[in-house]
Design a protein around this motif. Structure first.
Motif, PDB file in Angstrom:
ATOM      1  N   GLY A 200       0.838  -1.115  -0.014  1.00  0.00           N
ATOM      2  CA  GLY A 200      -0.106   0.168  -0.069  1.00  0.00           C
ATOM      3  C   GLY A 200       1.015   1.622   0.238  1.00  0.00           C
ATOM      4  N   ALA A 201       2.175   1.297  -0.261  1.00  0.00           N
ATOM      5  CA  ALA A 201       2.486   2.432  -0.378  1.00  0.00           C
ATOM      6  C   ALA A 201       2.511   3.175  -1.326  1.00  0.00           C
ATOM      7  CB  ALA A 201       4.276   1.904  -0.614  1.00  0.00           C
ATOM      8  N   ASP A 202       2.202   3.044  -2.215  1.00  0.00           N
ATOM      9  CA  ASP A 202       1.543   3.678  -3.387  1.00  0.00           C
ATOM     10  C   ASP A 202       0.492   4.562  -3.105  1.00  0.00           C
ATOM     11  OD1 ASP A 202       4.104   3.681  -5.272  1.00  0.00           O
ATOM     12  OD2 ASP A 202       3.438   1.893  -6.455  1.00  0.00           O
ATOM     13  N   VAL A 203      -0.650   3.434  -2.888  1.00  0.00           N
ATOM     14  CA  VAL A 203      -2.014   3.974  -1.679  1.00  0.00           C
ATOM     15  C   VAL A 203      -1.633   4.888  -1.554  1.00  0.00           C
ATOM     16  CG1 VAL A 203      -3.504   3.738  -1.169  1.00  0.00           C
ATOM     17  CG2 VAL A 203      -3.104   1.513  -2.840  1.00  0.00           C
ATOM     18  N   ILE A 204      -1.408   5.058  -0.059  1.00  0.00           N
ATOM     19  CA  ILE A 204      -0.565   6.184   0.590  1.00  0.00           C
ATOM     20  C   ILE A 204       0.134   7.138  -0.123  1.00  0.00           C
ATOM     21  CG2 ILE A 204       0.740   6.673   2.808  1.00  0.00           C
ATOM     22  CD1 ILE A 204       0.731   4.339   3.182  1.00  0.00           C
ATOM     23  N   SER A 205       0.781   7.283  -0.834  1.00  0.00           N
ATOM     24  CA  SER A 205       1.323   8.548  -1.716  1.00  0.00           C
ATOM     25  C   SER A 205       0.337   9.046  -2.266  1.00  0.00           C
ATOM     26  CB  SER A 205       2.487   8.007  -2.435  1.00  0.00           C
ATOM     27  OG  SER A 205       3.609   7.823  -2.078  1.00  0.00           O
ATOM     28  N   ALA A 206      -0.662   8.691  -3.204  1.00  0.00           N
ATOM     29  CA  ALA A 206      -2.118   9.106  -3.599  1.00  0.00           C
ATOM     30  C   ALA A 206      -3.150   9.981  -2.499  1.00  0.00           C
ATOM     31  CB  ALA A 206      -2.731   7.788  -4.217  1.00  0.00           C
ATOM     32  N   LEU A 207      -3.421   9.282  -1.588  1.00  0.00           N
ATOM     33  CA  LEU A 207      -3.735  10.051  -0.601  1.00  0.00           C
ATOM     34  C   LEU A 207      -3.486  10.991  -0.048  1.00  0.00           C
ATOM     35  CD1 LEU A 207      -5.000   6.568   2.016  1.00  0.00           C
ATOM     36  CD2 LEU A 207      -6.438   8.064   0.324  1.00  0.00           C
ATOM     37  N   TYR A 208      -1.976  10.993   0.021  1.00  0.00           N
ATOM     38  CA  TYR A 208      -0.985  12.045   0.658  1.00  0.00           C
ATOM     39  C   TYR A 208      -1.113  13.235  -0.122  1.00  0.00           C
ATOM     40  CZ  TYR A 208       2.812  14.590   1.974  1.00  0.00           C
ATOM     41  OH  TYR A 208       3.800  15.207   2.379  1.00  0.00           O
ATOM     42  N   PHE A 209      -1.735  13.040  -1.580  1.00  0.00           N
ATOM     43  CA  PHE A 209      -1.894  14.436  -2.238  1.00  0.00           C
ATOM     44  C   PHE A 209      -3.089  14.858  -2.565  1.00  0.00           C
ATOM     45  CE2 PHE A 209       2.628  13.187  -2.998  1.00  0.00           C
ATOM     46  CZ  PHE A 209       3.625  14.258  -3.388  1.00  0.00           C
ATOM     47  N   GLY A 210      -4.144  13.834  -2.139  1.00  0.00           N
ATOM     48  CA  GLY A 210      -5.623  14.652  -2.208  1.00  0.00           C
ATOM     49  C   GLY A 210      -5.893  13.673  -3.166  1.00  0.00           C
ATOM     50  N   ARG A 211      -5.320  12.594  -3.799  1.00  0.00           N
ATOM     51  CA  ARG A 211      -6.679  11.841  -4.620  1.00  0.00           C
ATOM     52  C   ARG A 211      -7.604  11.175  -4.023  1.00  0.00           C
ATOM     53  NH1 ARG A 211      -4.011  10.843  -9.551  1.00  0.00           N
ATOM     54  NH2 ARG A 211      -2.827  13.086 -10.083  1.00  0.00           N
ATOM     55  N   LYS A 212      -8.708  10.997  -4.613  1.00  0.00           N
ATOM     56  CA  LYS A 212     -10.201  11.500  -4.290  1.00  0.00           C
ATOM     57  C   LYS A 212     -10.689   9.692  -4.914  1.00  0.00           C
ATOM     58  CE  LYS A 212     -10.357  14.632  -1.211  1.00  0.00           C
ATOM     59  NZ  LYS A 212     -10.584  14.848  -0.719  1.00  0.00           N
ATOM     60  N   ASP A 213      -9.961   9.180  -5.829  1.00  0.00           N
ATOM     61  CA  ASP A 213     -10.178   7.661  -6.774  1.00  0.00           C
ATOM     62  C   ASP A 213      -8.970   7.377  -6.979  1.00  0.00           C
ATOM     63  OD1 ASP A 213     -11.509   5.859  -7.627  1.00  0.00           O
ATOM     64  OD2 ASP A 213     -12.785   6.978  -9.120  1.00  0.00           O
ATOM     65  N   ILE A 214      -8.942   5.673  -5.726  1.00  0.00           N
ATOM     66  CA  ILE A 214      -7.883   4.697  -6.095  1.00  0.00           C
ATOM     67  C   ILE A 214      -8.600   3.677  -6.214  1.00  0.00           C
ATOM     68  CG2 ILE A 214      -5.669   4.531  -5.111  1.00  0.00           C
ATOM     69  CD1 ILE A 214      -5.744   7.113  -3.038  1.00  0.00           C
ATOM     70  N   LEU A 215      -7.167   3.385  -7.614  1.00  0.00           N
ATOM     71  CA  LEU A 215      -8.022   1.574  -8.191  1.00  0.00           C
ATOM     72  C   LEU A 215      -6.949   0.865  -8.330  1.00  0.00           C
ATOM     73  CD1 LEU A 215      -9.845  -0.732  -9.192  1.00  0.00           C
ATOM     74  CD2 LEU A 215      -9.267   0.148 -11.131  1.00  0.00           C
ATOM     75  N   GLY A 216      -6.655   0.181  -6.728  1.00  0.00           N
ATOM     76  CA  GLY A 216      -5.039  -0.747  -7.240  1.00  0.00           C
ATOM     77  C   GLY A 216      -5.120  -2.350  -7.349  1.00  0.00           C
ATOM     78  N   VAL A 217      -4.283  -2.807  -8.342  1.00  0.00           N
ATOM     79  CA  VAL A 217      -4.810  -4.263  -9.318  1.00  0.00           C
ATOM     80  C   VAL A 217      -3.817  -5.189  -8.852  1.00  0.00           C
ATOM     81  CG1 VAL A 217      -4.842  -5.336 -11.855  1.00  0.00           C
ATOM     82  CG2 VAL A 217      -5.970  -3.232 -11.385  1.00  0.00           C
ATOM     83  N   GLU A 218      -4.018  -5.706  -7.924  1.00  0.00           N
ATOM     84  CA  GLU A 218      -2.916  -6.611  -7.632  1.00  0.00           C
ATOM     85  C   GLU A 218      -3.254  -7.807  -7.623  1.00  0.00           C
ATOM     86  OE1 GLU A 218       0.112  -8.267  -5.736  1.00  0.00           O
ATOM     87  OE2 GLU A 218      -0.486  -6.232  -5.068  1.00  0.00           O
ATOM     88  N   LEU A 219      -2.007  -8.666  -8.350  1.00  0.00           N
ATOM     89  CA  LEU A 219      -1.543 -10.115  -8.726  1.00  0.00           C
ATOM     90  C   LEU A 219      -2.015 -11.423  -7.762  1.00  0.00           C
ATOM     91  CD1 LEU A 219      -1.142 -11.958 -11.442  1.00  0.00           C
ATOM     92  CD2 LEU A 219       1.227 -11.710 -10.234  1.00  0.00           C
ATOM     93  N   ASN A 220      -1.194 -11.059  -6.161  1.00  0.00           N
ATOM     94  CA  ASN A 220      -1.790 -12.225  -5.829  1.00  0.00           C
ATOM     95  C   ASN A 220      -2.516 -11.592  -4.340  1.00  0.00           C
ATOM     96  OD1 ASN A 220      -0.527 -13.981  -3.535  1.00  0.00           O
ATOM     97  ND2 ASN A 220       1.559 -14.050  -4.713  1.00  0.00           N
ATOM     98  N   PRO A 221      -3.301 -13.061  -4.601  1.00  0.00           N
ATOM     99  CA  PRO A 221      -5.046 -13.429  -3.693  1.00  0.00           C
ATOM    100  C   PRO A 221      -4.108 -12.994  -2.192  1.00  0.00           C
ATOM    101  CG  PRO A 221      -4.294 -15.218  -4.944  1.00  0.00           C
ATOM    102  CD  PRO A 221      -3.780 -13.795  -5.626  1.00  0.00           C
TER     103      PRO A 221
END
Length: 797
Positions: free
Chosen positions: A316-337
């Motif tokens: 979630g490091a990149d998700v945190i960065s997006a939140l840090y800069f105020g992004r409101k809509d974040i979609l992550g695509v993770e390979l490993n369930p």
């Protein structure tokens, strides 16, 4: 001479179904063991070595055939006692192989005692396949006149093994899956008892059932309370591991650090951080002390309203960065369930501050490129930060899950799914020289050119620190205000700008981006930084074909990325030496009599089987790579492709079971022509078919893949049983075991050659070599003979 204890013609018809079932269980167990070992090898060693698990399996199976040909007296005890003994030996040595491999410690560069340790692991891993091969080869010899039906069960069993592989690995993990395959080896002894039906066989039934239950119980116990420990290797201290989970993709661990984050690792190597949710109280500011956070988050300094797509969010490091800069809509695509469902949404949900359940954060489990190409959405940014697994999937080594993320065709798909002012950004390590990162820039240049987008120098921005570099590739030209914003962010985050559309930067990155002819720049670079393609998707492999000899002669200077080639060629050398020792020398030492009489026919007979083994494995591996583009992750491609191809081949074998002998040659030539035509048609049409199927659900893609492979497998499955029936009707029946073994040896060689060709020349070239092998093998059955069973010109009685 056949000393197996009975003859094919005199065998009770009631025994045959049980023997065929025993073959199916044995080949299914073999497939599960082979592919489970790739997982173990990748965790305990490095992903490069996982390829050995496949080659050692094929080698062990082939060696069994040669051994039985050289030493037919091995079965003097009778067929069923011999079969029972070898099923139990296969089960026992499966457990021993697992223990040996788990205790193998080797470095990446094979120094000192590493070679001995690797050789020990190789031999230990080969033994269960050898004894399983003894079972299958003996039954093949016993039932060679019914080879059409028997080969169907052989391939159907292997296909079933592929089908159950993914759920078995998900449920039991790597060690448990290996143990289960050992239990299945022993269970085949129960089927043998049903075929034998003799009072003297009761003890063998009890032994087979008892050992099967014992090893199955061990597999379950390993899942509940692990007693076979994974060693601390590749920088992972197992004493600090607080969570571990297996699946067909990798082994995932979470390791405590004593700081404000945990390490999330794949196969003890590739790592990402899980930050404590308590850091949100400080505005996530403490996370920005790490360079990958500051470098990779540069894109978020440019305000955008649409969805930010993150490929491989991991912890979630990149998700945190997006939140840090105020992004409101974040979609992550993770390979490993496991990372999503077991780690971030379960065990470490609260620790991470419920990161993946926050409003505006959405995580899907899928392969990144497959998700994008099947989506009709556009995104404000597409981000991939250090998307490395350094893990061999169960599909085998050199089939890395990220390979198809980094191709020219993939970049074009990413750009097409950006908003008008959307940005593609990727972050890589800065090596010296920076071969990986500059190769990304080359792919960007090539993609823009193919899409007809001019003035590429207006579309890039590059920045870095001492460890990592990132590029921003905008679909439309950067505006000056946007670049000024990025320049301020670069200075604030203590980064260095390497390229701006509105400045005169002097470095290799700027030279490439501004070059009027990027191909000339690529040709001058020491490493191969040409853009990888879907046909040749080996992004991490950067040796130019002309530099192969010098690179191999000095492996100590090879990078970690390129060391795989040296290990691959080392495996090829080992296979050639072992093939000489185990397949040729025994013949010369113990069975020189086979060289006397009808030498021409015997040589053509063996050449036919070697051509089939070499060609089948190469075509199989090429098809697997091509269908990854449709099915996504290599593991899904492995399961669907092998299942579809093997079962279709089994049906092809069954179809020719009653073919009249005088039609053998005609059918072989006809099927050879059909095989070449189908492969040529597929080479040109599959990309377009895959594009049409891309938006569809996974089940439709799987069904479509099996349907596309069905005619190919149906034809390929007809050649081997016809060859064995040819032997029986030509007075060469005693050579079936040796031919079966050479077929396996050729498969080992073909599997290595396929990857070496693909890495340097592409999978299309590998496919062409596979076709040529089939043609060469079929030509061994040359026209102009006087009848199937009659003597040929030049043969001596």
């Amino acid at each position: 001479m056949n000393t197996a204890g009975s003859t094919n013609t005199g065998m009770d018809q009631a025994k045959r179904p049980w023997l065929m079932a025993a073959v199916a269980v044995t080949t299914a167990s073999t497939m599960v063991l082979e592919l489970s070992l790739t997982r173990i090898y990748s965790v305990v060693m490095y992903y490069h070595f996982a390829f050995l698990a496949i080659s050692v399996a094929l080698f062990g199976l082939g060696a069994a055939g040669v051994y039985l040909y050289v030493r037919p007296s091995a079965r003097s005890c009778g067929l069923f006692p011999f079969l029972h003994r070898n099923t139990l030996l296969a089960a026992g040595f499966t457990v021993i192989a697992l223990i040996v491999v788990l205790h193998t410690r080797i470095g990446l560069r094979l120094k000192g005692s590493d070679t001995l340790a690797l050789t020990t692991a190789y031999i230990a891993s080969a033994l269960p396949f050898f004894f399983a091969g003894m079972v299958v080869t003996s039954i093949v010899e016993e039932m060679k006149r019914d080879m059409g039906r028997l080969y169907f069960f052989d391939l159907a069993g292997a296909g079933a093994g592929c089908l159950v592989l993914v759920p078995v690995l998900d449920i039991l993990g790597g060690p448990g899956s290996v143990l289960l395959s050992g239990a299945a080896f022993a269970a085949s002894g129960v089927l043998l008892y049903m075929a034998e039906r003799r009072e003297s066989g009761h003890l063998r039934l009890i032994a087979a059932a008892g050992i099967s239950i014992l090893i199955s119980s061990a597999a379950v116990a390993q899942k509940i309370h692990p007693f076979l420990d994974i060693p601390s290797v590749k920088g992972t201290n197992e004493r600090h591991v607080v969570f571990s989970g297996w699946n067909s993709f990798s082994r995932v661990t979470v390791e405590k650090t004593g700081s404000d984050y945990y390490w999330l690792k794949m196969d003890s190597s590739a790592a990402t951080r899980i930050f404590s949710g308590k850091l949100e109280q400080k505005g996530w500011e403490p996370t920005r002390r790490f360079s990958e956070i500051r470098v990779a988050s540069l894109v978020y300094n440019l305000p955008r309203k649409n969805t930010a797509l993150i490929i491989g969010p991991g912890g979630g490091a990149d998700v945190i960065s997006a939140l840090y800069f105020g992004r409101k809509d974040i979609l992550g695509v993770e390979l490993n369930p496991i990372i999503v469902r077991d780690v971030m949404l379960d065990r470490f949900l609260d620790y991470s501050g419920r990161l993946y359940k926050r409003p505006g954060v959405h995580i899907v489990v899928d392969e990144g490129r497959t998700f994008i190409r099947s989506s009709n959405r556009s995104f404000s940014s597409i981000q991939a930060t250090l998307v490395d697994t350094w893990a061999a999937t169960a599909a085998g080594a050199f089939t890395l899950s990220e390979n198809n993320l980094y191709t020219k065709e993939a970049f074009k798909e990413y750009i097409k799914h950006l908003d008008k002012d959307g940005i593609l950004t990727m972050t890589r390590w800065r090596h010296n020289p920076p071969r990986e990162f500059i190769r990304l820039l080359v792919m960007g240049r090539a993609a823009l050119e193919d899409m007809g987008i001019g003035n590429p120098d207006r579309h890039f921005y590059v920045a870095a620190d001492n460890r990592m570099a990132t590029f921003l590739l905008k679909r439309t030209p950067f505006e000056k205000k946007e670049v000024e914003t990025l320049d301020r962010a670069t200075r604030r985050d203590r980064l260095r700008r390497y390229y701006s559309p509105f400045a005169e930067d002097h470095n290799a990155y700027a030279e490439l981006i501004r070059a009027s002819d990027w191909r000339r720049f690529v040709s001058r670079w020491k490493d191969d930084i040409s853009p990888p393609s879907d046909d040749k998707p080996f992004f991490f492999y950067t040796i130019k074909p002309g530099d192969l000899v010098s690179a191999i002669s000095n492996p100590s200077r090879l990078s970690k990325d390129n060391l795989g080639l040296f290990l691959l060629l080392l495996a090829l050398l080992i296979v050639l030496v072992l093939a000489l020792l185990c397949f040729v020398s025994p013949l010369l030492l113990f069975r020189r009599d086979v060289l006397k009489g009808r030498a021409g026919k015997k040589a053509r007979f063996l050449g036919y089987f070697m051509g089939l083994g070499f060609g089948y494995i190469i075509i199989e591996m090429a098809m697997m790579q091509k269908f990854i583009l449709l099915l996504g992750h290599p593991v899904y491609a492995l399961t669907v492709i092998l299942f579809g191809l093997l079962v279709a081949s089994g049906l092809g074998s069954y179809k020719v079971r009653d073919l009249a002998e005088d039609k053998f040659q005609t059918v072989v030539i006809r099927n050879l022509v059909l095989l070449v035509v189908i492969l040529l048609v597929y080479s040109f049409t599959l990309p377009g078919v895959f594009r049409l199927l891309a938006p569809g659900p996974r089940w439709l893609k799987a069904i479509s893949a099996v349907a596309l492979l069905f005619p190919l497998g149906l034809i390929m499955g007809s050649f081997l049983p016809l060859g064995i029936r040819w032997a029986s009707s030509s007075g060469l029946g005693e050579m079936v075991a040796w031919a079966w073994g050479l077929n396996g040896a050729a498969s080992v060689l073909g599997s290595i050659v396929a990857v070496a060709l693909a890495m340097n020349l592409g999978f299309d070239m590998a496919l062409a070599v596979g076709m040529a092998a089939y043609v060469a093998g079929a030509l061994s059955w040359r026209p102009g003979v006087r009848g199937i069973s009659g003597a040929e010109p030049g043969d001596r009685a």
